[in-house]
Design an enzyme around this catalytic site. Structure first.
Site, PDB file in Angstrom:
ATOM      1  N   ASP B   7       0.888  -1.166   0.000  1.00 47.19           N
ATOM      2  CA  ASP B   7       0.000   0.000   0.000  1.00 47.19           C
ATOM      3  C   ASP B   7       0.928   1.219   0.000  1.00 47.19           C
ATOM      4  O   ASP B   7       1.462   1.596   1.044  1.00 47.19           O
ATOM      5  CB  ASP B   7      -0.865  -0.027   1.266  1.00 47.19           C
ATOM      6  CG  ASP B   7      -1.843   1.132   1.311  1.00 47.19           C
ATOM      7  OD1 ASP B   7      -2.238   1.620   0.242  1.00 47.19           O
ATOM      8  OD2 ASP B   7      -2.198   1.544   2.428  1.00 47.19           O
ATOM      9  N   GLU B  68      -1.100  -1.115  -4.817  1.00 45.83           N
ATOM     10  CA  GLU B  68      -2.339  -0.372  -5.046  1.00 45.83           C
ATOM     11  C   GLU B  68      -2.142   0.622  -6.177  1.00 45.83           C
ATOM     12  O   GLU B  68      -1.148   1.338  -6.244  1.00 45.83           O
ATOM     13  CB  GLU B  68      -2.777   0.361  -3.772  1.00 45.83           C
ATOM     14  CG  GLU B  68      -4.156   0.989  -3.948  1.00 45.83           C
ATOM     15  CD  GLU B  68      -4.746   1.496  -2.646  1.00 45.83           C
ATOM     16  OE1 GLU B  68      -4.913   0.689  -1.718  1.00 45.83           O
ATOM     17  OE2 GLU B  68      -5.019   2.700  -2.560  1.00 45.83           O
ATOM     18  N   ASP B 141      -2.798   1.029   7.293  1.00 49.19           N
ATOM     19  CA  ASP B 141      -1.932   0.735   6.145  1.00 49.19           C
ATOM     20  C   ASP B 141      -1.493  -0.730   6.149  1.00 49.19           C
ATOM     21  O   ASP B 141      -1.279  -1.330   5.096  1.00 49.19           O
ATOM     22  CB  ASP B 141      -0.685   1.633   6.162  1.00 49.19           C
ATOM     23  CG  ASP B 141      -1.055   3.081   6.379  1.00 49.19           C
ATOM     24  OD1 ASP B 141      -1.093   3.830   5.406  1.00 49.19           O
ATOM     25  OD2 ASP B 141      -1.335   3.442   7.539  1.00 49.19           O
TER      26      ASP B 141
END
Lengths: 171, 171
Positions: B7, B68, B141
């Protein structure tokens, strides 16, 4: 001092190299445009850019790398690619222990033409004159990369000389 | 197959590692959050992230890295940092010859919770259940990074199995 200016982009990344002496006289060394295939996958494009920038830094051994600061007013998709290309450029320089600076387009235009809202033609024209080139560097990304290097030559070296002068006065 | 989900972010970059077997059963391996100082200069932050992601890939030897996909609807300054962190992640994986995929937040949420507009609490809750964790991964996260790895485990491995099945039928 040798300065490499990098105008970051995934499709076209301009790389301009100039030498500058203690009197802020700049001399053209070389200019390149690294291109990656816009149809290729992002990771492959990043790797190609990484390898080509690494090879150029290895070849030209710059003392300083000046990179254009990424802005948001651009097309969002382009801005993402520009941000990623600038990360690759900064990372390569920093890994090699080369100092870097980021300059906005306005700072570059002001340094090179004296006018922060100059157009591309004016920037290209001034780069051509300052570096005594027989013909304008092409494409625009090449001229922009040289303008970035010149911007640092004028601003950065100037600031460094002022700092050195102040240091001498203080002694 | 070992999957590393990333992420991306400059301030906090989540890294989640899961193992998945041929029956799409996922097992938790590890989760990390790489932090860089928001007061530090951008090149130093990129270099730190680069070194820490490189060390994590070296330690965990993932077969696949899922990152991502960066979007624009975020705060522009954050989006730039996210784009640059994702470039560092993709570059590290690609340099090591590890295959990568990009997934949108909607794809990740849909894969993990069955609902593309799930909120963070639902994602964290499902990640905790799927991986049989005794407590929810923190911070957010960390959960998002594990969700990315699980998304690839469910979608990527699933697609691969379908492709293999079709290949067998065709023989």
């Amino acid at each position: 001092m040798r300065i490499m200016g990098i105008d970051p982009g995934l499709t076209r990344c301009g790389v301009g190299i100039v030498d500058v002496d203690g009197h802020r006289r700049s001399q053209f060394v070389s200019v390149h445009v690294v291109r990656t295939d816009s149809d290729a996958e992002l990771p492959a494009r990043l790797l190609q850019l990484d390898q080509e920038l690494s090879a150029l830094m290895d070849t030209y051994q710059p003392d300083f790398v000046a990179v254009e600061r990424v802005f948001s007013q651009l097309n969002v998709r382009t801005a993402m690619g520009t941000a990623q290309a600038s990360a690759v450029a900064l990372l390569n320089a920093t890994r090699l222990g080369i100092d870097t600076a980021l300059y906005t387009p306005t700072e570059v235009k002001a340094a090179v033409t004296g006018y922060g809202r100059a157009d591309k033609a004016q920037v290209t024209s001034m780069v051509t004159r300052i570096l005594n080139l027989s013909s304008p560097p092409k494409p625009a990304d090449a001229a922009d990369a040289l303008a970035l290097a010149l911007c640092h030559a004028m601003r950065g070296v100037g600031q460094q000389r002022v700092a050195e002068g102040l240091a001498r006065q203080a002694q």
